[in-house]
Design a protein around this motif. Structure first.
Motif, short mmCIF file in Angstrom:
data_model
loop_
_atom_site.label_atom_id
_atom_site.label_comp_id
_atom_site.label_asym_id
_atom_site.label_seq_id
_atom_site.Cartn_x
_atom_site.Cartn_y
_atom_site.Cartn_z
N ALA A 31 97.01 82.66 -10.12
CA ALA A 31 97.07 81.71 -9.01
C ALA A 31 96.62 82.44 -7.74
O ALA A 31 96.80 83.66 -7.63
N THR A 32 96.07 81.70 -6.78
CA THR A 32 95.40 82.32 -5.62
C THR A 32 96.26 83.37 -4.91
O THR A 32 95.83 84.49 -4.70
N PRO A 71 87.28 82.32 -6.50
CA PRO A 71 87.92 81.15 -7.12
C PRO A 71 87.18 80.73 -8.38
O PRO A 71 85.95 80.83 -8.44
N LEU A 72 87.93 80.30 -9.38
CA LEU A 72 87.32 79.77 -10.61
C LEU A 72 87.32 78.25 -10.53
O LEU A 72 88.33 77.65 -10.17
N SER A 73 86.21 77.65 -10.85
CA SER A 73 86.22 76.19 -10.93
C SER A 73 85.18 75.75 -11.94
O SER A 73 84.13 76.38 -12.07
N HIS A 93 75.95 74.31 -15.95
CA HIS A 93 77.39 74.20 -16.27
C HIS A 93 78.08 75.53 -16.04
O HIS A 93 77.59 76.58 -16.44
N GLY A 94 79.22 75.50 -15.40
CA GLY A 94 80.05 76.71 -15.23
C GLY A 94 81.39 76.46 -15.87
O GLY A 94 82.14 75.58 -15.44
N LEU A 95 81.68 77.20 -16.95
CA LEU A 95 82.93 76.97 -17.70
C LEU A 95 83.98 77.99 -17.31
O LEU A 95 83.66 79.11 -16.94
N HIS A 96 85.24 77.63 -17.51
CA HIS A 96 86.32 78.60 -17.34
C HIS A 96 86.12 79.72 -18.38
O HIS A 96 85.83 79.42 -19.54
#
Ligand SMILES: Cc1cc2nc3c(=O)[nH]c(=O)nc-3n(C[C@H](O)[C@H](O)[C@H](O)COP(=O)(O)OP(=O)(O)OC[C@H]3O[C@@H](n4cnc5c(N)ncnc54)[C@H](O)[C@@H]3O)c2cc1C
Length: 193
Positions: A31-32, A71-73, A93-96
């Motif tokens: 978490a941030t 940040p991941l999104s 596409h950007g995946l986790h």
């Protein structure tokens, strides 16, 4: 890779150097606020935090590289094509990174697009034709969106401490480990085969 409630923690081996024969990259999702705290730790405290997550079977951790934080999104393009243009890989596409699928999915885009281009080239048609581009998008986008949804689902499933969800998750993993056929299918999918 450790699936921790705060996010996945993965060790990815890197080629050795003379100075550091056992190098690895660490991918650590948090978490941030927590991520910012870990990011700001001094080397010794950072090494300890890594060791707590790695376990002690790999020896002592010594941070040697630069730390990055971002940040991941999940991101996806509504359309993979425009006149005489096709998007492939992370531009589409950007995946986790939880399931390590981003590069695999990008390779699949390239395989599909190059097959279409080869066929078109052999027949002497227009390589940038709208019909070819539309076919490319039809072939890859639905599959990519499904993988993206699966990665998102995994992230929610493993990033959750709800006892019911945890029970379901452990049950599912238990069943899979007892059914070699199912496990093989899952591994093949994860390898992008
Ligand atoms: C933390 C993390 C862990 C991951 N782990 C895995 C894994 O285990 N397995 C897996 O399959 N995938 C994994 N991925 C995903 C994988 O790294 C990406 O999906 C893959 O690198 C995407 O490749 P790409 O060529 O599409 O894009 P990129 O690798 O981003 O390449 C794009 C290139 O274009 C360059 N560029 C950008 N703008 C311009 C410009 N205007 N002009 C010229 N050049 C430009 C960039 O510098 C970059 O070199 C992970 C991703 C992350 C973030």
């Amino acid at each position: 890779e450790h699936f921790l409630p705060q996010g996945p923690f993965a060790r990815l081996p890197l080629p050795p150097t003379a100075e550091h024969p056992y190098r690895s990259a660490i991918v650590w999702a948090e978490a941030t606020r927590r991520a910012e705290r870990f990011y700001a730790l001094d080397e010794a405290a950072f090494a300890n935090a890594i060791m707590q997550r790695l376990g002690d079977d790999v020896g002592r951790a010594v941070p040697v590289g630069r730390r990055w934080i971002y940040p991941l999104s999940a991101q996806y393009a509504q359309r993979y094509t425009a006149p005489r243009l096709a998007l492939a890989g992370d531009s589409a596409h950007g995946l986790h990174p939880i399931a390590g699928q981003g590069l695999n999915v990008g390779f699949k885009d390239i395989i599909a697009l190059s097959a279409l281009l080869e066929t078109r080239f052999a027949s002497g048609g227009d390589l940038g034709g709208a019909d070819l581009l539309a076919r490319y998008q039809r072939q890859v986008r639905p599959h990519n969106m499904a993988i993206m949804a699966a990665c998102d689902g995994l992230e929610r499933l493993f990033g959750n401490d709800n006892p019911l969800l945890r029970f379901g998750r452990d049950l599912g993993l238990g069943v899979m480990s007892r059914l070699p056929g199912l496990r093989r299918t899952f591994v093949k999918k994860a390898m992008g085969l």
